[in-house]
Design a protein around this motif. Structure first.
Motif, mmCIF file in Angstrom:
data_model
loop_
_atom_site.group_PDB
_atom_site.id
_atom_site.type_symbol
_atom_site.label_atom_id
_atom_site.label_comp_id
_atom_site.label_asym_id
_atom_site.label_seq_id
_atom_site.Cartn_x
_atom_site.Cartn_y
_atom_site.Cartn_z
ATOM 1 N N THR A 26 -2.520 0.127 -2.931
ATOM 2 C CA THR A 26 -1.810 0.438 -4.067
ATOM 3 C C THR A 26 -2.278 1.971 -4.677
ATOM 4 O O THR A 26 -1.274 2.672 -5.284
ATOM 5 C CB THR A 26 -2.344 -0.590 -5.114
ATOM 6 N N ARG A 27 -3.424 2.306 -4.616
ATOM 7 C CA ARG A 27 -3.781 3.436 -5.438
ATOM 8 C C ARG A 27 -3.239 4.763 -4.807
ATOM 9 O O ARG A 27 -3.174 5.742 -5.510
ATOM 10 C CB ARG A 27 -5.392 3.570 -5.155
ATOM 11 N N VAL A 28 -2.896 4.806 -3.437
ATOM 12 C CA VAL A 28 -2.240 5.824 -2.984
ATOM 13 C C VAL A 28 -0.716 5.551 -2.812
ATOM 14 O O VAL A 28 0.074 6.630 -2.132
ATOM 15 C CB VAL A 28 -2.943 6.206 -1.456
ATOM 16 N N GLY A 29 -0.151 4.690 -2.973
ATOM 17 C CA GLY A 29 1.184 4.332 -2.956
ATOM 18 C C GLY A 29 1.745 4.133 -1.627
ATOM 19 O O GLY A 29 2.900 4.502 -1.109
ATOM 20 N N THR A 30 1.127 3.268 -0.962
ATOM 21 C CA THR A 30 1.531 2.752 0.515
ATOM 22 C C THR A 30 2.720 1.801 0.375
ATOM 23 O O THR A 30 2.694 0.762 -0.458
ATOM 24 C CB THR A 30 0.504 2.215 1.199
ATOM 25 N N ASN A 31 3.967 2.172 0.782
ATOM 26 C CA ASN A 31 5.065 1.309 0.930
ATOM 27 C C ASN A 31 5.101 0.456 1.829
ATOM 28 O O ASN A 31 4.925 0.319 2.838
ATOM 29 C CB ASN A 31 6.362 2.303 0.980
ATOM 30 N N THR A 32 5.412 -0.988 1.309
ATOM 31 C CA THR A 32 5.449 -2.181 2.327
ATOM 32 C C THR A 32 6.756 -3.026 2.303
ATOM 33 O O THR A 32 6.915 -3.824 3.091
ATOM 34 C CB THR A 32 4.156 -3.129 1.950
#
Length: 404
Positions: A26-32
């Protein structure tokens, strides 16, 4: 009046089944968000979802529980186990009547129900599970959580769509103020099945985009609806005196203010109720707008609803008056589970001093929001406001304050 503290958190989301994995993504913006695989969506117009991939309930739960429970309850049981562990609590060591459970649900065990109804119509009634009589209730997760953790205090379920998770947290705080020592609360949802998919498509609010990177774009001129996801979060809330008396090792923050409102009947021309919920939550916490360090937006992802939310935020904080973020763009909207995940994200943001981004979005200047996009933003976060809205006119707001 005694404060209500968050002493334990547990998550089950598309970007992590535990706090460490969840926050690292979440802190780095990983898209799932990606192609839906839990069933073939070929007959539907929407192909994308935020799925929890690789979750096998047999890896986390006793075998006897698995045939009794829907995926929602299984994920909730996992999140609860993690929350109690995080709080340093073994539920059986505390008096059962001092512990409560309040959760939120949107659909109930819809996947379980669909499977058993399919058996009824194709194989006959003798093939329908006896557990169908309770596994599909909206309160099924609350019941199973109570049994597994030996809680015999106040119990309940809130059903207010996407606003439900915050409503559950607010009700849990009320129960603690009335004398309950500890309440397990939050929300988990999972309706990635044909029946649940059709129900969500019927609202006209879902995105039918095919590119995961541009499918869910709140506060963006390209917005065309939301992407559904599955999962949620559960929190341990405790009375401050009880938490400190037991020597709670971790205190994540305080649930300082809560409020809920309803939108007026369509066609009346009256203002939606979100701004009022926001103002009431601030008043409940004796907090001024200038004290809020970040707003976690509901982020519906449709032009009308985004406009209403942006107007509510700017009416209280002024144009670009407060950082706003919507990390749910990484996972999709988790129905009743989304806002509790935002609460967890808020306390983690306080811990690290970092506001996670709203991924993929190009902020429209028409909204006058200071939206945190693309990359995380370093900031001192002592107070966070979480907003949520539910289909049908539900509005909720919860203010979380650091205790450090």
């Amino acid at each position: 009046m005694t404060r209500t503290l968050v002493t334990g958190i547990g998550v089950a989301t598309p970007n992590g089944l535990g706090i460490d994995d969840f926050w690292a993504a979440t802190r780095v913006g990983t898209n799932t968000i990606g192609p839906l695989t839990r069933f073939d969506p070929g007959g539907h117009t929407a192909p994308l979802a935020g799925e929890i991939r690789g979750f096998d309930p047999a890896d986390h739960l006793p075998g006897r529980l698995i045939p009794q429970t829907d995926r929602i309850t299984q994920l909730a049981l996992l999140a609860a186990d993690r929350a109690f562990t995080d709080a340093g609590i073994t539920p059986g060591d505390l008096p059962a009547h001092t512990l409560g459970v309040v959760t939120a649900a949107t659909t109930g065990g819809i996947e379980f129900s669909e499977r058993e109804l399919r058996k009824l119509f194709t194989q006959g009634p003798r093939h329908v599970s006896a557990y169908h009589s309770f596994a599909t209730f909206h309160a099924a997760a609350t019941g199973q959580l109570s049994i597994r953790n030996n809680t015999r205090g106040p119990a309940g379920v809130l059903v207010t769509d996407h606003a439900g998770g915050l409503d559950a947290i607010a009700h849990a705080r009320r129960r603690i103020r009335a004398g309950t020592r500890l309440v397990l609360t939050g929300g988990v949802d999972a309706s990635l099945c044909p029946w649940g998919w059709a129900a969500q498509l019927s609202t006209g609010l879902m995105s039918t985009a095919t590119d995961p990177a541009t499918a869910y774009l709140p506060f963006d001129d390209r917005a065309r609806g939301y992407i559904p996801g599955e999962g949620g979060a559960l929190l341990i809330l405790e009375d401050e005196h009880s938490a400190r008396a037991r020597g709670a090792a971790t205190i994540h923050g305080e649930i300082a203010g809560c409020a809920a409102t309803m939108d007026p009947r369509p066609g009346t021309g009256r203002e939606p109720g979100l701004r009022r919920a926001l103002e009431l939550a601030l008043a409940d916490a004796a907090c001024r707008p200038g004290d809020v360090d970040v707003v976690f937006a509901d982020a519906a992802g449709t032009p009308r609803l985004d406009r209403e939310e942006a107007d509510a935020i700017t009416a209280v904080f002024g144009p670009r008056g407060v950082p706003v973020t919507a990390p749910k763009t990484m996972t999709g909207r988790l129905a009743a589970g989304s806002a509790p995940v935002d609460v967890v994200t808020a306390v983690l943001a306080m811990r690290e001093g970092l506001i996670p981004p709203t991924t993929n979005v190009e902020t429209s200047p028409h909204y006058a929001l200071d939206l945190v996009t693309t990359t995380p933003r370093t900031a001192c976060v002592d107070t966070a406001l979480v907003l949520a809205r539910g289909h049908g006119g539900f509005n909720s707001a919860v203010l979380i304050r650091s205790t450090s």
